[in-house]
Scaffold this motif. Structure first.
Motif, short mmCIF file in Angstrom:
data_model
loop_
_atom_site.label_atom_id
_atom_site.label_comp_id
_atom_site.label_asym_id
_atom_site.label_seq_id
_atom_site.Cartn_x
_atom_site.Cartn_y
_atom_site.Cartn_z
N GLU A 1 17.56 -17.32 31.30
CA GLU A 1 18.02 -17.08 29.92
C GLU A 1 17.42 -18.12 28.97
OE1 GLU A 1 22.14 -16.00 27.60
OE2 GLU A 1 22.22 -16.62 29.70
N TYR B 1 17.31 -9.24 44.77
CA TYR B 1 17.50 -9.30 43.31
C TYR B 1 17.27 -7.95 42.65
CZ TYR B 1 18.05 -14.35 43.27
OH TYR B 1 18.55 -15.61 43.42
N TYR C 1 16.90 -8.64 33.79
CA TYR C 1 15.94 -9.69 33.45
C TYR C 1 14.76 -9.10 32.68
CZ TYR C 1 18.31 -12.71 36.95
OH TYR C 1 19.22 -13.44 37.65
N ASP D 1 20.43 -17.39 36.51
CA ASP D 1 20.61 -16.74 35.20
C ASP D 1 20.40 -17.73 34.05
OD1 ASP D 1 21.13 -14.41 36.38
OD2 ASP D 1 23.26 -14.29 35.90
N ASP D 2 21.00 -18.93 34.19
CA ASP D 2 20.89 -19.92 33.11
C ASP D 2 19.42 -20.28 32.86
OD1 ASP D 2 23.52 -19.91 32.86
OD2 ASP D 2 23.93 -21.90 33.69
N GLN E 1 23.64 -17.59 41.72
CA GLN E 1 23.32 -16.63 40.64
C GLN E 1 23.39 -17.24 39.24
OE1 GLN E 1 22.56 -13.21 41.23
NE2 GLN E 1 21.88 -13.33 39.14
N LYS E 2 24.48 -17.98 38.99
CA LYS E 2 24.69 -18.52 37.64
C LYS E 2 23.54 -19.44 37.24
CE LYS E 2 27.80 -21.61 35.13
NZ LYS E 2 26.79 -22.68 35.01
N ASP F 1 19.43 -7.22 39.68
CA ASP F 1 19.33 -8.12 38.53
C ASP F 1 18.03 -7.93 37.75
OD1 ASP F 1 21.67 -10.01 39.34
OD2 ASP F 1 20.45 -9.76 41.14
N TRP G 1 15.56 -8.81 29.19
CA TRP G 1 15.49 -10.11 28.50
C TRP G 1 14.05 -10.40 28.10
CZ3 TRP G 1 18.79 -13.94 31.99
CH2 TRP G 1 20.12 -13.49 32.02
#
Length: 1451
Positions: free
Chosen positions: A1254, A1357, A1364, A1250-1251, A1246-1247, A1360, A1367
């Protein structure tokens, strides 16, 4: 500081000596417990404390306690010379403790130096955002460290300091407070300044947010203290007058508001059709589309709407209508009147005009009452039906209708219904009240003709009620007169105007006989009863005791009761006289005034807050008092209780309660403010000064237990726990009188401070327990006392027999049932066992997944320690994107032509290059190609890529052409009635592929500097996570996966081994540990070893696994080559399983080495049955060859060996082959269970996902701005949308998503090998596809409805994607808000990019490739150029023909 003074209570008075020795006391501190302070005092060494002594105690007191003052004014107003205000720290302190206090205005020592703050404007509307506020500050130190402005908890921002002003911005739209009608039209917040140096708020002022729109009437709007304007045509209140429809519709002053003016009483009789005309001003004329005026009357809760007519701006009339209301008990009903227009636009009614509906006949059932009504009502008496009506409701016969103003405005037939009193003394003076009907309309009508029992009775004006009542005062009667009727004449003594009562009035004589009590206190207040006969005659009684009045209380025919007042002469006997009207009654009666009672002693001198404890009082003359009471006052509230006199010196009282708050929790005793007795009028005992009466807290009991039931054996005591059960009275002999009832029976109580012990009475069963003390009741719950008595023998025997029979019957039934169900039971058991088995495996699976998830995240992040990222160079990167799958493309090589043609061809291509650089030609060329049916999708992509390679050195021109092609594409898309959202969705045109290539060129720098790192991290994380578990080398399925298709759906038992690998570059250096799984095939082991050894070496520079052999060096010194297939490979039913480490039984910690492949004798022996060809054939089957993009063929096919028909397998057999046994399915659990692994893998990665997202979706990056290309292209799409009037935000959003994320980023996420020098296997590819799909869903504006049939990647997902999406929206809006890029800046940037990559491709080769399409479609291209005017002017067709001639082979 002067010498502190002390006093006897251990209190220190601190003072400051002024210049003229006038001391100013500024604080009193309690320093020792009791006793006086001694004069000797001493300062501590640091002068911070003062040591103070009493006889028994030494205390240290700080010299100052500045910290107790919380504001500047409190601090400096305290008078303490040590204290000052430390401005930026916002505390009261000593100067030396304030940081940098010597700098100007950082430390205030006088009141006038306190910080003040004003703000302009000091109020704004809630619909104004980000308004510049200017704060004027006074006495503020320099704020070079900066200052924050805070609006309580709404928002905080940086303030800008300009001289002694600070500029702040009011909150943004999301942060403005909500103001709703119930809370008024404004909300006050504290605007605070916070120093960045200290982090403290050092100044604040009130700031108001107002909301004009909560006002719904003009007057409340414009009278608001804020800048509110009324729009009279829109009927709204606003802070912005520009939003009103018309200039003349704006109202700012109350006198300009549309409003009704004050009207005289508006009278409307019921059931009469009548208009209502109202005076007004500024009435708006309804505009087109607006409804007209109406009147709304709210009659007894029902709304009646009546159309109304606006005559002009100052007059409106409710149309002809009749109104009515229920009931005859109201004769006039005021009704709310509202004038509205356009449905619900109220006109203000500041005078609160009401309409009065009335009924003449209501409560006026006599002529007198009728004519007495308000003359404006125009009611009259209709004699036929004897009713009060309006004139036109009365049958029109002569003289039928009487009205007040008429000539015959008098009512006939007066009537007397009641007289009071009916007896009186002969002496007269009695006021007689006569009630009846038609008793005249004016006082003069009855002023002279009233007689009572033959005696003249003089009417009194003040007692006259027209038509209803006459009051007259009696004259004196003769002795011969005893009784008679009442007779009156109204106006004149004609028969129809005369009346006589049916009751008689009697003359009587009054007689007194006695008096009780005969004595009372000199202060008065004694209630005395005088006895006699006929004492209720007459109208007025006066009693005197000597010269003092006795205040009349009540009387009957036999008693008069009155209350004595204080004696005028002190202690004495006085005569009692009684006068009734004018009759004085003489009788020798005497009353004695004696000494007031006194109180000597009270015992006990305490009670509890609730009072009602017994008190005994001793004193004198207590027996004089009839109703003695005891009182206590506390907190301004008084409570009173009763006393009972025992004899002249003793009485008993119940203590009054103390008025403490019911929630009062303190355990401290309280003293009442006043305590005393109410003894008739004795004032001196109302407050006893010499008593120390004290109240203690009420006893508190606990409940027995949470259930509230206490179970007991008979005879065991009941214990009630609590506190304050014995008041802590000095001397300690205090007792409260407790009564405890169990059910109805009291029990004997023993009391201690925390519990009551109650001997339980002889009871069994459930009973409520109730404790009473001092007027309070409390129930701690119920007790259940279990009965002791055993059952009698016969009862036991009969119960046992019945029970036995019942058991036999049940057993019989069960046996019958058992036989029936045994069969089904066995089946059930089998199922049950299978289910249990399954359940425990599922639980284990989930537990494992979770534990792995927790540990893996840590491992992954620590392993990816930023080993250099192997970026491809610009040329390789662009080639892989522009020409995927073609490794050695002609544009990278020199042009290959036979020497004899070289010169002509180069000349032709140079001419062709000029044509390509001509916009008219290039656009015509592309459009012509696209219109050919045989021009395939692949051709379109190829042409777009070739054109971009030729124009790499002319990016400004390329961008211009691209914009033109995109504009054409948008026009075409909208003309063909396609949904606008489909634009740029698929690569169906040269323009779309060119756009991808354009971004590819211009975002390389951004990839290297920003986005590359998170993308590479994600790739490594996926690869590493996949390799943690088994991967089937044939099907490509893995234990860890994000893709459901690539998930191994069965339990694979495996162990992690750590092998020590000899470093091939340097045999003597330490061995390298490599983590391997015992279920890995030998090729997989080789690849993992290569990854470990060449960790930081790009993929293309590493040896290939196929070229190496794996050598196992055993402890015995033997060496063995391990292979995927050899003589030991197992074959079962045509399935051949690849060799794994487990097959060779390689233990943990073994030493291995990679050696170059050699076909030695040693190998030949080992592989006597396996030819090298079959091994390499298999190797090719699982290793991909060619460019990384040929990975498209995700799963290697399982092709049976043609010679033998044997099929290969590794971890799972491919179930598409029908020969799989049914039984094998059993080892596979319910395969969906394994989907939890998708979640575990997703959580681990996940991280990294996300990175990456982002980084891509944020406009600000570490040291790198948003690439100009993105802003430029998004602005171009917005311009096109404006041009085509497309304002749907979803369409604009979709265009941007299709242009950049879909065209460029998805490609990079799915194919990281385009950017990095890496190898991507099929499982990593499947996982990256899931991430790419999620990325696309995040850019979409459509809502995805999820259900159980949704694809697993969408479900994975689902939580999430909404964030997103936020974003993405924020990213697009941030880009839109950025300042536009000028063409000049963009061109400079493009020129710079062209210069940097000038010679990456061979332009001649590229032109030659493009020319091949000219050769194929030359006729169509020339035809199109002939038809184009501009092309004609520039002779482009002719130039192209020249090129064709030069390029043709046969020329």
């Amino acid at each position: 500081m002067g010498p502190p003074t002390d006093d006897l209570c251990g209190v220190l008075h601190i003072r400051v000596d002024g210049p003229t020795n006038n001391a100013l006391e500024y604080e009193i501190v309690q320093v020792v417990d009791n006793g006086p302070i001694l004069r000797d005092m001493a300062f501590s060494m640091d002068d911070e404390h003062l040591y103070i002594m009493s006889e028994k105690q030494l205390t240290r007191v700080p010299v100052e306690s500045c910290g107790q003052y919380k504001t500047c004014s409190e601090c400096l107003g305290s008078g303490d010379p040590h204290c000052g205000w430390c401005v930026l720290h916002n505390t009261c302190t000593r100067k030396e403790r304030c940081e940098r206090s010597s700098e100007p205005r950082r430390f205030a020592s006088e009141m006038k130096q306190c910080v003040r703050l004003t703000v302009h404007p000091n109020n704004i509307s809630v619909s104004q955002y980000n308004v510049l506020l200017v704060l004027e500050t006074y006495n503020v130190p320099e704020l070079s460290a900066g200052v924050n402005c805070t609006f309580e908890d709404l928002s905080e921002m940086d303030g800008l300091v300009v001289g002694n002003q600070i500029q702040c911005i009011s909150p943004a739209a999301k942060e403005v407070p909500q103001i709703i009608t119930e809370n008024g039209d404004h909300h006050i917040v504290q605007l605070q300044l916070k120093s960045k140096e200290t982090g403290m708020t050092f100044a604040s002022t009130s700031f108001v947010f107002y909301n004009c729109s909560v006002h719904n009437s003009c007057l409340s709007c414009v009278e608001s203290p804020y800048r509110c304007h009324w729009c009279k045509y829109r009927h709204v209140c606003t802070h912005d007058p520009r939003s009103c429809s018309f200039q003349e519709g704006r109202v700012k002053l109350p006198e300009d508001c549309p409003q009704l003016l004050k009207a005289d009483k508006i009278l409307v009789p019921v059931e009469v059709i009548k208009p209502i005309t109202l005076k007004a001003k500024n009435l708006p004329q309804p505009q087109s589309g607006q409804r007209g005026y109406e009147c709304i009357l709210n009659i007894q809760g029902l709304e009646q709407r009546v159309p109304a007519l606006r005559f002009n701006s100052s007059s409106v009339q409710c149309q002809n209508t009749s109104y009515s209301y229920e009931g005859m008990e109201i004769n006039s009903l005021p009704v709310e009147l509202t004038v509205v227009w356009n449905g619900n636009f109220n006109i203000d009614n500041p005078a609160q005009n009401k309409v009065h509906l009335y009924k003449c006949g209501a409560m006026r059932n006599s002529c007198g009452l009728c004519l007495k009504a308000d003359p404006d009502f125009e009611c009259g008496w209709c004699e036929g039906p004897n009713q009060c009506t309006l004139k036109h409701h009365c049958p029109a016969q002569e003289n039928q209708w009487l009205e007040l103003s008429g000539t015959k405005g008098k009512c006939t037939n007066p009537k007397i219904t009641d007289i009071s009193p009916m007896t009186g003394p002969r002496e007269g003076g009695t006021k007689v009240t006569i009630r009846g009907e038609n008793l005249g309309l004016e006082f003069r009508d009855i002023a002279s003709h009233v007689k009572v029992a033959g005696v003249e009775c003089k009417p009194l004006v003040e007692g006259y009620i027209p038509a209803e009542q006459i009051m007259c005062e009696m004259g004196e009667a003769k002795l011969s007169q005893h009784a008679g009727f009442v007779e009156i004449c109204v106006a004149e003594c004609k028969p129809e105007f005369m009346a006589r009562s049916s009751q008689l009035y009697y003359f009587t004589s009054l007689v007194l006989s006695g008096l009780k009590p005969k004595r009372g206190p000199v202060s008065g207040g004694t209630q005395v009863t005088i006895t006699g006969s006929n004492l209720n005659a007459g109208s007025n009684v006066m009693v005197k005791f000597g010269s003092q009045p006795c205040l009349f209380y009540k009387r009957t025919s036999k008693h008069i009761v009155c209350n004595t007042t204080a004696s005028g002469e002190g202690f004495e006997k006085v005569q009692v006289s009684v006068q009734v009207d004018k009759a004085k009654i003489s009788q020798e009666l005497q009353f004695e005034y004696v000494e007031d009672p006194t109180i000597m002693r009270i015992e006990p001198e305490w009670s509890i807050f609730s009072g009602n404890t017994p008190i005994v009082v001793w004193g004198t003359h207590l027996d004089l008092i009839q109703n003695p009471q005891i009182r206590a006052k506390y907190g301004g509230k008084e409570h009173v209780n009763i006393c009972e006199v025992q004899n002249s010196t003793e009485m008993t009282c119940q203590a009054p309660a103390l008025a403490v708050d019911p929630n009062y929790q303190s355990d401290l005793a309280e003293r009442p403010e006043e305590f005393g007795f109410i003894l008739d009028n004795v004032q001196s005992l109302l407050i006893l000064n010499k008593t120390n009466f004290t109240y203690y807290p009420n006893p508190v009991f606990e409940v027995f237990n949470p259930a509230g039931v206490l179970e007991l054996k008979p005879g065991s005591p009941i214990i009630l726990k609590g506190k304050n059960l014995i008041p802590p009275v000095a001397g300690g002999n205090a007792k409260l009188n407790y009564t405890v009832l169990v059910g109805e029976k009291p029990c004997t109580v023993t009391v201690s401070d925390v519990q009551l012990l109650c001997e339980s009475p002889n009871l069994t069963g459930r009973h409520k327990v109730m404790a009473r003390v001092g007027g309070m009741e409390f129930s701690p719950g119920m007790v259940y006392i279990s009965p002791d008595s055993p059952l009698s023998l016969p009862a036991i025997i009969s119960i046992a027999v019945a029970g036995g029979l019942l058991i036999i019957f049940i057993v019989a039934v069960l046996i019958a049932y058992k036989r029936k169900s045994r069969e089904s039971d066995l089946t059930l058991k089998r199922l049950q066992m299978q289910m249990d088995n399954l359940e425990s495996r599922v639980a284990l699976e989930c537990k494992e997944a979770f534990a792995e998830l927790q540990t893996d995240i840590h491992e992954l992040t620590s392993d990816l320690d930023g080993a250099g990222i192997p970026f491809l160079d610009y040329r390789t990167y662009t080639m892989r994107v522009l020409f995927p799958g073609i490794e050695d493309h002609p544009v990278l090589r020199d042009l290959e032509v036979p020497g004899y043609r070289q010169e002509r061809v180069e000349k032709g291509l140079k001419l062709f290059a000029q044509l390509i650089n001509n916009k008219v030609f290039l656009l015509s060329f592309i459009r012509t190609l696209e219109s050919q049916r045989s021009f395939s999708m692949r051709d379109r992509g190829n042409v777009a890529s070739l054109i971009m390679t030729v124009l790499q050195s002319k990016l400004e021109y390329a961008t211009d052409v691209l914009k033109q092609l995109l504009a054409d594409l948008i026009d075409k898309n909208l003309e063909s009635k396609n949904h606008p959202k489909l634009l740029l969705r698929r690569t169906e045109s040269v323009a779309e592929k060119m756009l991808t290539n354009w971004f590819t060129f211009l975002l390389y720098k951004f990839l290297k500097e920003c986005a590359g790192e998170p993308l590479f991290s994600l790739f490594c994380a996926i690869k590493q996570q996949m390799e943690k578990g088994p991967i089937d080398s044939i099907t490509g399925e893995a234990r860890y996966s994000l893709s459901e298709d690539k998930l191994i759906r069965q339990q694979i038992d495996y162990k992690t081994l750590v092998l020590s690998c000899v470093n091939p570059d340097n045999v003597n250096s330490p061995e390298i540990p490599v983590k391997i799984l015992n279920c890995d095939t030998i090729t997989q082991v080789k690849e993992k070893i290569l990854d470990a050894i060449f960790k930081n070496v790009p993929c293309s520079h590493r040896p290939k696994a196929a070229d190496m052999d794996l050598e196992w060096r055993q402890a015995s010194g033997a060496r063995m080559i391990l292979q995927d297939e050899d003589i030991t490979t197992k074959i079962e039913n045509d399935w051949k399983r690849l060799n794994t480490l487990a097959h060779y039984q390689v233990p943990d910690g073994s030493v291995v080495a990679l050696v170059s492949k050699q076909v030695t004798a040693y190998n030949a022996v080992n592989n006597s049955t396996v030819s090298r060809t079959s091994a390499s054939k298999y190797e090719n089957m699982i290793r991909y060859t060619g460019s990384p993009d040929s990975l498209r063929s995700r799963t290697p096919m399982i092709t049976p060996d043609l010679e033998s028909g044997v099929k290969m397998w590794h971890l799972v057999k491919n179930h598409e082959h029908g020969d799989q046994k049914e039984g094998d399915r059993g080892s596979k659990m319910v395969s969906e269970i394994y989907l939890t692994r998708l979640l575990a893998t997703k959580g681990t990665l996940q991280k990294f996902v996300d990175d990456l997202f982002e980084t891509i979706f944020s406009t600000a990056h570490r040291g790198s701005a948003l690439p100009l290309a993105i802003k430029y292209m998004f602005d171009f799409l917005d311009e096109q949308a404006d041009k085509h009037n497309i304002h749907d935000p979803h369409v604009r959003h979709t265009w941007k998503s299709n242009c950049l994320p879909l065209r460029f980023w998805v490609n990079m996420i799915k194919n990281p090998q385009f950017v990095f020098d890496i190898h991507k296997n099929s499982i990593t590819d499947a996982c990256l596809s899931v991430v790419a799909q999620t990325f696309m869903d995040s850019c979409s504006t459509s809502e995805h409805r999820l259900g159980k049939d949704s694809p697993s990647n969408k479900l994975l997902y689902a939580k999430d994607i909404p964030s997103y999406k936020n974003w993405v929206e924020r990213y697009y809006s941030d880009i839109a808000k950025m300042p536009a890029i000028s063409d000049q800046d963009m061109n400079a940037y493009l020129a710079e990019q062209s210069r940097m990559h000038m010679n990456e491709f061979n332009t001649m080769s590229a032109l030659s490739e493009i020319y091949s399409y000219v050769g194929k479609y030359s006729e169509e291209i020339l035809g199109a150029l002939d038809q184009d005017d501009q092309a004609g002017k520039q002779k482009l067709a002719y130039k192209l023909e020249q090129v064709i001639t030069l390029m043709s082979i046969d020329s």
